[in-house]
Design an enzyme around this catalytic site. Structure first.
Site, PDB file in Angstrom:
ATOM      1  CG  PHE A  42      -1.646  -1.242   1.177  1.00  0.00           C
ATOM      2  CD1 PHE A  42      -2.604  -1.535   0.313  1.00  0.00           C
ATOM      3  CD2 PHE A  42      -1.501  -2.173   2.402  1.00  0.00           C
ATOM      4  CE1 PHE A  42      -3.263  -2.666   0.630  1.00  0.00           C
ATOM      5  CE2 PHE A  42      -2.001  -3.220   2.566  1.00  0.00           C
ATOM      6  CZ  PHE A  42      -3.191  -3.589   1.484  1.00  0.00           C
TER       7      PHE A  42
ATOM      8  CD  GLU B  75       3.754  -7.674  -5.920  1.00  0.00           C
ATOM      9  OE1 GLU B  75       4.629  -7.726  -5.053  1.00  0.00           O
ATOM     10  OE2 GLU B  75       2.847  -6.817  -5.749  1.00  0.00           O
TER      11      GLU B  75
END
Length: 203
Positions: free
Chosen positions: A10, A84
């Protein structure tokens, strides 16, 4: 050039990756984005930020075969981006370092796992990077800058003996500051909750 974008969940890592890639595409440069195939939370064929921003991507296995595919296919483009990166083996760092000799490489990944321990691949990529962009989120508890990712089970902090990798979103994770990051069962000194006046700070 190799740019590493690191931070907790986030924090806007994928949003920043997409922003940087789009700028290159607008300038007429060819670009390829890669993501681990296990990350299909929002879209299996795109990198997708929590705010809904998306860009087409190629999903590859999060193993050595995926690293080889990134190295071989990435060599065909002016810009290579990998999202990622923490899901890939550490050898990804050397592959991206090699690609960065002749092109722009942008890599984004989690800095720490839910226990507060460094992800080896992310840290290795950051060590090779020409530029490291360190992002913070907002602590869900107090609103201070958050550098850690809190895993939740049934709304409560997940214990330290859980699996290191568990793909999830807002229902499973929260951004937390150092003070409010809690991992039951974690040994002291390894990301454990701070103690203030002999009492553990949990909220």
């Amino acid at each position: 050039m190799l740019v590493a974008i690191v931070g907790p969940m986030f924090a806007g890592k994928t949003t920043e990756l997409i922003r940087r890639v789009e700028r290159q595409i607008i300038a007429g440069r060819s670009a390829a984005i890669f993501k681990p195939s296990i990350d299909s939370r929002y879209d299996a064929l795109s990198v997708a930020a929590h705010n809904g921003l998306r860009l087409r991507a190629v999903a590859v296995p999060p193993d050595e075969s995926g690293v080889r595919e990134i190295a071989e296919e990435g060599a065909k483009y002016d810009v290579v981006a990998v999202d990622e990166v923490q899901f890939f083996p550490p050898s990804l760092a050397e592959a991206l370092d090699g690609l960065a000799d002749d092109r722009l490489v942008i890599a984004a990944g989690l800095n720490l796992d839910y226990r507060g321990e460094p992800f080896e691949t992310t840290m290795r990529v950051a060590a090779y990077a020409d530029k490291v962009v360190s992002l913070t989120a907002v602590c869900k508890i107090c609103g201070r800058p958050a550098t850690r990712t809190q895993r939740l089970i049934g709304g409560r902090p997940a214990p330290a003996d859980g699996p290191r990798i568990l793909v999830g979103g807002g229902e499973t994770y929260e951004a937390r500051c150092r003070r409010h990051h809690v991992v039951p069962g974690l040994r002291e000194g390894a990301g454990a909750p701070r103690r203030i006046g002999g009492r553990r700070a949990v909220g």
